[in-house]
Design a protein around this motif. Structure first.
Motif: not given
Length: 179
Positions: A129-133
């Motif tokens: 959930x902290x992924x930007x992509x």
């Protein structure tokens, strides 16, 4: 003299007022919040950011990348740090398909011990959930793993607030998906 009920209530009220305010210590002429007790609480009760940023997670990343076997606690920290750049060259575990697959295999070993498995799952979910992509290969593979095991974790006992939330979700979603 024995305290009365009203004395105890007054003490409880005063303690509640002080507990709501951050404790301050004086150091070098400046007042700063007490961060060590807060850090210990976050680590004890699962603040994913604190777990991912801890020195233990950096040691777990190094051990994992060098092929050393991990104890469960190190695996849990590694899951929380899967999307965090390592300290020595800035690479993220989610960007290496081979290492990510290896991590997911090690986590899956804990499925028979569902309480431990869900600790790793929670770290992986926070990392995803902290992924930007989230559409990139690593995060997409992680999303598939999370989706496959979502129902088992959501129904695990004892139910926790985050597992109840997970049970209410239809699928693993990225925060940007709902915006």
């Amino acid at each position: 003299m024995k305290p009365t009920g009203s004395d105890l209530e007054e003490l409880a009220r005063q303690l509640a007022c002080h507990a709501a305010q951050p404790a301050l210590v004086e150091g070098n002429g400046h007042h700063t919040p007490l961060s060590n007790p807060l850090q210990r609480l976050r680590l004890a009760f699962g603040d994913s950011g604190a777990l991912a940023a801890s020195p233990r997670s950096a040691r777990a990343q190094l051990a994992f990348r060098s092929g050393q076997p991990l104890r469960f606690i190190d695996l849990k920290y590694l899951c929380h740090a899967a999307n965090r750049p390592n300290a020595w060259d800035g690479r993220r575990l989610l960007d290496d398909p081979r290492l990510l697959a290896q991590l997911l295999r090690q986590v899956a070993v804990w499925l028979p011990q569902l309480r431990r498995f869900r600790q790793c799952y929670r770290g992986l979910l926070a990392a995803y959930r902290s992924c930007e992509t989230p559409q990139a290969a690593g995060p997409a593979a992680l999303a598939d793993f999370l989706q496959v095991h979502r129902q088992a974790v959501a129904q695990s006992l004892p139910p926790l607030e985050w597992t109840r939330t997970l049970a209410a979700e239809v699928a693993i979603s990225h925060p940007a998906d709902s915006a």
